[in-house]
Enzyme design. Structure first.
Site, PDB file in Angstrom:
ATOM      1  CB  SER A  78       6.883   1.275   1.666  1.00 27.42           C
ATOM      2  OG  SER A  78       7.111   0.249   2.619  1.00 27.42           O
ATOM      3  CE1 TYR A 101       1.913  -0.101   1.412  1.00 25.66           C
ATOM      4  CE2 TYR A 101       3.998  -1.224   1.809  1.00 25.66           C
ATOM      5  CZ  TYR A 101       3.184  -0.125   1.965  1.00 25.66           C
ATOM      6  OH  TYR A 101       3.635   0.959   2.681  1.00 25.66           O
TER       7      TYR A 101
END
Length: 202
Positions: A78, A101
Site C-alpha cells: 500500500s 496497517y
C-alpha cells in the site's frame, strides 16, 4: 497456474486442492482492527500486523513447494507502507488508515525484498505493488473526502481497479523476467505530492 490469495484462513486446506504447479502467486489478504493509535490494545495492534504481513509470509512459506522455476510472487502492499496518511483530510482518527496497517504494509515491502534475494537461486521473482488512493465504494460516498484526497494526487483523480491490471499482468508474465525485489507504486502521484495540495503547484 495463477493463484490469487485473498483469505485469512490457514493455507493447508488450500494446498490440498491445488492440482498444478503455481506460475504466479498474488497475495492480497487483509484483516486489521483499527482505531486510535494511542488507545489501541496490544492484541488489536498485533492482529493488524498478522493480517497484513503475517498471512503473506505463511502463504509464501506453505505454497513455495508448489512454485515453479521462473515463477512470480506478487505481494500487494500500500502507499501507506511508504508514506503516512494526511490526517487533515479525515473527519476523525477512526476514519484514518490505522497504524498497524501501515506498519504491516511496510513490512510487506521489506519481506518482498528479503524473499527476492533468498529465492533468486530458485528462479522465483518476488515483487510488491503499492496501490494508492483507491478508496472503497463506501468511502467514495463521502464526496468532500474524495475531493480532498484528489487534491493530493498528481493526476487529480482516485484510482480505479483497472489501473492495476497492467502492472499485475507485467509482473505475472515473462516480460518482467529481470525484475525482482521491487516495490512498484501505483498511486497517480500521491506519494510524490505528499503534504502538498495539487492546486498549490499549478
Amino acid at each position: 497456474y495463477l493463484l490469487f490469495s485473498n483469505f485469512s484462513s490457514p493455507t493447508s486446506s488450500l494446498i490440498s486442492i491445488i492440482a498444478d504447479d503455481i506460475d504466479c502467486l498474488i497475495n492480497n489478504s487483509y484483516y486489521c482492527p483499527g482505531g486510535n493509535p494511542i488507545k489501541m490494545s496490544n492484541s488489536d495492534f498485533m492482529a493488524g500486523i498478522d493480517g497484513t504481513v503475517g498471512i503473506y509470509y505463511r502463504c509464501v512459506r506453505d505454497l513455495l513447494p508448489l512454485m515453479k522455476k521462473d515463477s512470480s510472487i506478487i505481494n500487494i502492499s500500500s502507499m501507506y507502507g511508504v508514506v503516512t496518511p494526511d490526517f487533515s483530510i479525515y473527519d476523525s482518527i477512526e476514519d484514518v488508515s490505522p497504524i498497524n496497517y501501515g506498519v504491516g504494509k511496510a513490512g510487506v515491502i521489506h519481506m518482498t525484498k528479503y524473499l527476492s534475494n533468498f529465492l533468486a537461486k530458485d528462479g522465483i521473482r518476488v515483487n510488491s505493488i503499492s496501490p494508492g488512493a483507491f478508496p472503497s465504494k463506501e468511502s467514495q460516498k463521502n464526496k468532500v473526502f474524495v475531493s480532498k484526497l484528489e487534491r493530493l494526487i498528481s493526476l487529480g483523480r482516485i484510482g480505479n481497479p483497472e489501473d492495476l491490471f497492467g502492472i499485475v499482468s507485467l509482473l505475472c508474465s515473462d516480460a518482467s523476467s529481470y525484475i525482482t525485489g521491487q516495490n512498484i507504486i501505483v498511486d497517480g502521484g500521491f506519494t510524490n505530492l505528499k503534504g502538498i495540495h495539487r492546486d498549490e503547484i499549478q
